[in-house]
Design a protein around this motif. Structure first.
Motif, PDB file in Angstrom:
ATOM      1  N   VAL A 431      59.724  74.417  39.022  1.00 22.94           N
ATOM      2  CA  VAL A 431      60.874  74.886  39.802  1.00 22.94           C
ATOM      3  C   VAL A 431      61.236  76.319  39.430  1.00 22.94           C
ATOM      4  O   VAL A 431      61.542  77.144  40.302  1.00 22.94           O
ATOM      5  CB  VAL A 431      62.088  73.949  39.602  1.00 22.94           C
ATOM      6  CG1 VAL A 431      63.312  74.505  40.325  1.00 22.94           C
ATOM      7  CG2 VAL A 431      61.771  72.547  40.076  1.00 22.94           C
ATOM      8  N   THR A 432      61.202  76.620  38.144  1.00 23.98           N
ATOM      9  CA  THR A 432      61.510  77.984  37.706  1.00 23.98           C
ATOM     10  C   THR A 432      60.555  78.980  38.334  1.00 23.98           C
ATOM     11  O   THR A 432      60.969  80.032  38.849  1.00 23.98           O
ATOM     12  CB  THR A 432      61.438  78.100  36.171  1.00 23.98           C
ATOM     13  OG1 THR A 432      62.337  77.152  35.579  1.00 23.98           O
ATOM     14  CG2 THR A 432      61.801  79.508  35.722  1.00 23.98           C
ATOM     15  N   ASN A 433      59.270  78.661  38.314  1.00 21.20           N
ATOM     16  CA  ASN A 433      58.273  79.564  38.877  1.00 21.20           C
ATOM     17  C   ASN A 433      58.470  79.741  40.377  1.00 21.20           C
ATOM     18  O   ASN A 433      58.340  80.857  40.906  1.00 21.20           O
ATOM     19  CB  ASN A 433      56.867  79.044  38.600  1.00 21.20           C
ATOM     20  CG  ASN A 433      55.801  80.069  38.910  1.00 21.20           C
ATOM     21  OD1 ASN A 433      55.825  81.188  38.406  1.00 21.20           O
ATOM     22  ND2 ASN A 433      54.852  79.699  39.764  1.00 21.20           N
ATOM     23  N   GLU A 434      58.794  78.669  41.081  1.00 20.58           N
ATOM     24  CA  GLU A 434      59.028  78.756  42.527  1.00 20.58           C
ATOM     25  C   GLU A 434      60.205  79.680  42.824  1.00 20.58           C
ATOM     26  O   GLU A 434      60.142  80.525  43.730  1.00 20.58           O
ATOM     27  CB  GLU A 434      59.285  77.359  43.106  1.00 20.58           C
ATOM     28  CG  GLU A 434      58.046  76.472  43.137  1.00 20.58           C
ATOM     29  CD  GLU A 434      58.363  75.047  43.570  1.00 20.58           C
ATOM     30  OE1 GLU A 434      59.573  74.714  43.666  1.00 20.58           O
ATOM     31  OE2 GLU A 434      57.416  74.263  43.788  1.00 20.58           O
ATOM     32  N   ARG A 435      61.277  79.528  42.064  1.00 22.80           N
ATOM     33  CA  ARG A 435      62.464  80.352  42.287  1.00 22.80           C
ATOM     34  C   ARG A 435      62.209  81.816  41.929  1.00 22.80           C
ATOM     35  O   ARG A 435      62.690  82.726  42.615  1.00 22.80           O
ATOM     36  CB  ARG A 435      63.648  79.803  41.483  1.00 22.80           C
ATOM     37  CG  ARG A 435      64.118  78.428  41.930  1.00 22.80           C
ATOM     38  CD  ARG A 435      65.329  77.975  41.133  1.00 22.80           C
ATOM     39  NE  ARG A 435      66.480  78.848  41.373  1.00 22.80           N
ATOM     40  CZ  ARG A 435      67.633  78.743  40.710  1.00 22.80           C
ATOM     41  NH1 ARG A 435      67.775  77.828  39.755  1.00 22.80           N
ATOM     42  NH2 ARG A 435      68.634  79.562  40.986  1.00 22.80           N
ATOM     43  N   VAL A 436      61.445  82.044  40.862  1.00 23.77           N
ATOM     44  CA  VAL A 436      61.103  83.411  40.480  1.00 23.77           C
ATOM     45  C   VAL A 436      60.213  84.051  41.542  1.00 23.77           C
ATOM     46  O   VAL A 436      60.397  85.223  41.906  1.00 23.77           O
ATOM     47  CB  VAL A 436      60.409  83.430  39.095  1.00 23.77           C
ATOM     48  CG1 VAL A 436      59.779  84.794  38.826  1.00 23.77           C
ATOM     49  CG2 VAL A 436      61.410  83.084  38.001  1.00 23.77           C
ATOM     50  N   GLN A 437      59.268  83.285  42.077  1.00 21.88           N
ATOM     51  CA  GLN A 437      58.390  83.799  43.133  1.00 21.88           C
ATOM     52  C   GLN A 437      59.198  84.201  44.362  1.00 21.88           C
ATOM     53  O   GLN A 437      58.916  85.219  45.014  1.00 21.88           O
ATOM     54  CB  GLN A 437      57.345  82.749  43.521  1.00 21.88           C
ATOM     55  CG  GLN A 437      56.285  82.495  42.462  1.00 21.88           C
ATOM     56  CD  GLN A 437      55.272  83.626  42.361  1.00 21.88           C
ATOM     57  OE1 GLN A 437      55.398  84.670  42.981  1.00 21.88           O
ATOM     58  NE2 GLN A 437      54.259  83.431  41.540  1.00 21.88           N
ATOM     59  N   GLU A 438      60.206  83.416  44.688  1.00 21.50           N
ATOM     60  CA  GLU A 438      61.071  83.743  45.823  1.00 21.50           C
ATOM     61  C   GLU A 438      61.785  85.071  45.590  1.00 21.50           C
ATOM     62  O   GLU A 438      61.923  85.891  46.512  1.00 21.50           O
ATOM     63  CB  GLU A 438      62.094  82.625  46.043  1.00 21.50           C
ATOM     64  CG  GLU A 438      61.499  81.327  46.580  1.00 21.50           C
ATOM     65  CD  GLU A 438      62.521  80.225  46.684  1.00 21.50           C
ATOM     66  OE1 GLU A 438      63.712  80.480  46.359  1.00 21.50           O
ATOM     67  OE2 GLU A 438      62.153  79.098  47.072  1.00 21.50           O
ATOM     68  N   LEU A 439      62.255  85.294  44.380  1.00 24.37           N
ATOM     69  CA  LEU A 439      62.924  86.551  44.062  1.00 24.37           C
ATOM     70  C   LEU A 439      61.961  87.716  44.136  1.00 24.37           C
ATOM     71  O   LEU A 439      62.307  88.791  44.646  1.00 24.37           O
ATOM     72  CB  LEU A 439      63.522  86.478  42.652  1.00 24.37           C
ATOM     73  CG  LEU A 439      64.788  85.640  42.489  1.00 24.37           C
ATOM     74  CD1 LEU A 439      65.151  85.472  41.003  1.00 24.37           C
ATOM     75  CD2 LEU A 439      65.954  86.270  43.239  1.00 24.37           C
ATOM     76  N   ILE A 440      60.733  87.520  43.667  1.00 25.70           N
ATOM     77  CA  ILE A 440      59.731  88.574  43.743  1.00 25.70           C
ATOM     78  C   ILE A 440      59.452  88.951  45.197  1.00 25.70           C
ATOM     79  O   ILE A 440      59.412  90.133  45.554  1.00 25.70           O
ATOM     80  CB  ILE A 440      58.423  88.118  43.046  1.00 25.70           C
ATOM     81  CG1 ILE A 440      58.645  87.974  41.537  1.00 25.70           C
ATOM     82  CG2 ILE A 440      57.292  89.115  43.326  1.00 25.70           C
ATOM     83  CD1 ILE A 440      57.467  87.360  40.794  1.00 25.70           C
ATOM     84  N   GLU A 441      59.276  87.945  46.045  1.00 25.51           N
ATOM     85  CA  GLU A 441      58.972  88.187  47.455  1.00 25.51           C
ATOM     86  C   GLU A 441      60.113  88.866  48.165  1.00 25.51           C
ATOM     87  O   GLU A 441      59.914  89.789  48.957  1.00 25.51           O
ATOM     88  CB  GLU A 441      58.637  86.863  48.153  1.00 25.51           C
ATOM     89  CG  GLU A 441      57.327  86.234  47.709  1.00 25.51           C
ATOM     90  CD  GLU A 441      56.133  87.120  47.980  1.00 25.51           C
ATOM     91  OE1 GLU A 441      56.091  87.761  49.045  1.00 25.51           O
ATOM     92  OE2 GLU A 441      55.240  87.190  47.109  1.00 25.51           O
ATOM     93  N   SER A 442      61.333  88.424  47.894  1.00 28.42           N
ATOM     94  CA  SER A 442      62.502  88.983  48.587  1.00 28.42           C
ATOM     95  C   SER A 442      62.823  90.402  48.131  1.00 28.42           C
ATOM     96  O   SER A 442      63.580  91.115  48.809  1.00 28.42           O
ATOM     97  CB  SER A 442      63.734  88.088  48.372  1.00 28.42           C
ATOM     98  OG  SER A 442      64.091  88.032  47.007  1.00 28.42           O
ATOM     99  N   ASN A 443      62.276  90.797  46.996  1.00 26.91           N
ATOM    100  CA  ASN A 443      62.554  92.152  46.490  1.00 26.91           C
ATOM    101  C   ASN A 443      61.392  93.109  46.645  1.00 26.91           C
ATOM    102  O   ASN A 443      61.417  94.217  46.104  1.00 26.91           O
ATOM    103  CB  ASN A 443      62.949  92.072  45.012  1.00 26.91           C
ATOM    104  CG  ASN A 443      64.374  91.611  44.805  1.00 26.91           C
ATOM    105  OD1 ASN A 443      65.316  92.391  44.880  1.00 26.91           O
ATOM    106  ND2 ASN A 443      64.540  90.305  44.549  1.00 26.91           N
ATOM    107  N   LYS A 444      60.359  92.706  47.390  1.00 24.12           N
ATOM    108  CA  LYS A 444      59.235  93.596  47.618  1.00 24.12           C
ATOM    109  C   LYS A 444      59.626  94.727  48.562  1.00 24.12           C
ATOM    110  O   LYS A 444      60.377  94.517  49.511  1.00 24.12           O
ATOM    111  CB  LYS A 444      58.043  92.815  48.199  1.00 24.12           C
ATOM    112  CG  LYS A 444      57.282  92.026  47.139  1.00 24.12           C
ATOM    113  CD  LYS A 444      56.051  91.389  47.735  1.00 24.12           C
ATOM    114  CE  LYS A 444      55.226  90.666  46.658  1.00 24.12           C
ATOM    115  NZ  LYS A 444      54.029  90.014  47.223  1.00 24.12           N
TER     116      LYS A 444
END
Length: 444
Positions: A431-444
């Motif tokens: 879950v942590t990795n999924e949420r971090v990935q979402e933040l990475i994508e939204s901040n590209k």
């Protein structure tokens, strides 16, 4: 070539104010004085009591009679928030800025990306030294250097030596996380816990979520240098396993619920002897011998930050430092650079320098000066302290991302679900990795 360091620390610029200052070019132009001397301005939150500015600046000016240093103390209380506000106003109004000092990686990296800091590679090349050989902290961002490190505050493990003696344990000079866990278990009694972890707490103190990661030479953050997630690194899982095992199974670590509900603090836990060991930064050097607020009634020793395996090099640990930089719009960059590379921290005797070439005599004198300011320096195992500080080293700097606070919040929230038994370790990582990935994508 031998280098010497200048002790400093501070601030942060708000983007809009900084850009205004950049575009204005500065209303107070740096210029030579009538006597032919150059004046450079140095803004700091540090007060005289903490930094001995009169002594250190006088020594610099005596060694460099063609340079005057105009010291601007932004907060007599040493309040970094007050200093930041005043510095922002100074930048926005176009005041002369020559020497810039940042007390944290985020402030340093952000101001570099904003163009407020000048690269200093040409000066380093001219002086003919390699930063990583001369200093304990590598301040490179990308492929350039924009700052040199000042003080050197590595993390270490504080030990209640009386508790160790009672348990028949030696002061570790080289140990692993498994050995740290075993020590804590053996030190735990009905009167006290073996250790205390002061975080995470509301998105802060995330060092306690990177325990095993921080023992390595690189990739010590939740986000890698290439801006990809580091959550699936086995060492992040190792940290979670260590925290869970020590609290839930061994019951050797102060429960997280107690930490949060009772607002427990590492100083009280250690000096009140409620925890035998505390993992913390060496800013505690000035308190190791006890203070009026936290009296010392036992003997103290220090152990190095644990490593991940007995075969590992060891010595790597989280480190805080002062990033000493030169302002990009300074008209006296060479003089400003000379200021940040000049002996000062040794004269101040307040902190351990990041310079590798401090002599043993100088090192011991600094330690003696620091401990002398405490109430009971004789209760501190100075040999163990010197051993740890002289062998500690910083891992490769990973520039923080703009959404670092959001990353920390996610890791904190998912850890709490684990420690409150709402999900297991594998689910926590997923879950942590999924949420971090979402933040990475939204901040590209």
């Amino acid at each position: 070539m031998q280098r010497k360091i200048w002790k400093l620390s501070i601030f942060v610029f708000i983007l809009t104010l900084v850009m205004t200052a950049c575009s204005s070019g500065g209303s107070e132009k740096a210029s030579g004085n009538e006597d032919g001397k150059v004046t450079i301005k140095f803004h700091t939150h540090g007060n005289e009591a903490s930094y001995n500015w009169k002594k250190t600046i006088a020594a610099f000016e005596e060694a460099n009679p063609d340079i005057n240093v105009d010291l601007v103390i932004l907060s007599e209380k040493g309040d970094t928030q007050e200093a930041i506000k005043k510095l922002d106003l100074a930048a926005a109004s176009g005041e002369q800025l020559d020497v810039l000092m940042f007390s944290d990686t985020a402030s340093y990296a952000q101001r570099v990306s904003m163009g407020m800091v000048a690269p200093i590679d040409e000066f380093i090349e001219k002086d003919g030294y390699t930063v990583t050989e001369e200093y304990k902290v590598d301040t490179k961002i990308g492929d350039k250097y924009y700052a040199l490190p000042g003080k050197f505050n590595p993390w270490y493990v504080l030990l209640n030596k009386d508790h160790l003696d009672e348990a028949g344990l030696e002061v570790p000079t080289d140990w692993t996380w498994d050995e740290f866990q075993a020590y804590a278990k053996k030190l735990t009694t009905a009167e006290h816990y073996g250790t205390f972890f002061h975080g995470p707490q509301n998105g802060s103190w995330l060092e306690f979520m990177k325990l095993a990661l921080a023992s390595e030479a690189e990739n010590t953050e939740f986000i890698k240098e290439d801006s990809s997630s580091n959550i699936e690194d086995p060492l992040f899982k190792k940290t979670l396993e260590l925290r869970y095992q020590m609290e839930k199974v061994d019951k050797s670590a102060v429960p997280y619920t107690d930490i949060m509900s009772q607002k427990l603090h590492y100083r009280n836990q250690f000096f009140n002897q409620d925890a035998s060991t505390v993992l913390i930064g060496s800013w505690m050097n000035t308190e190791l011998g006890g203070t009026d607020q936290f009296p010392l009634e036992f003997n103290v020793a220090v152990a190095p930050y644990p490593k991940n395996s007995s075969e590992a090099e060891g010595g790597y640990t989280p480190v805080t430092t002062d990033f000493m930089a030169v302002a990009n719009n300074s008209e006296h960059k060479e003089e400003a650079y000379k200021f940040i590379t000049t002996e000062g921290q040794i004269l101040q005797g307040k902190n351990i320098p990041s310079w590798n070439n401090v002599s043993n005599d100088q090192f011991g004198e600094i330690i003696d000066n620091i401990l002398a300011e405490t109430n009971n320096p004789e209760k501190v195992d100075k040999e163990s302290l010197i051993n740890v500080l002289s062998n500690a080293k910083s891992s490769k700097l990973v520039s923080p991302v703009s959404y670092q606070a959001e990353i920390y919040k996610v890791v904190n929230e998912e850890y709490e679900k684990l420690i409150f038994d709402e999900q297991d370790i594998d689910e926590t990582i997923k879950v942590t990795n999924e949420r971090v990935q979402e933040l990475i994508e939204s901040n590209k």
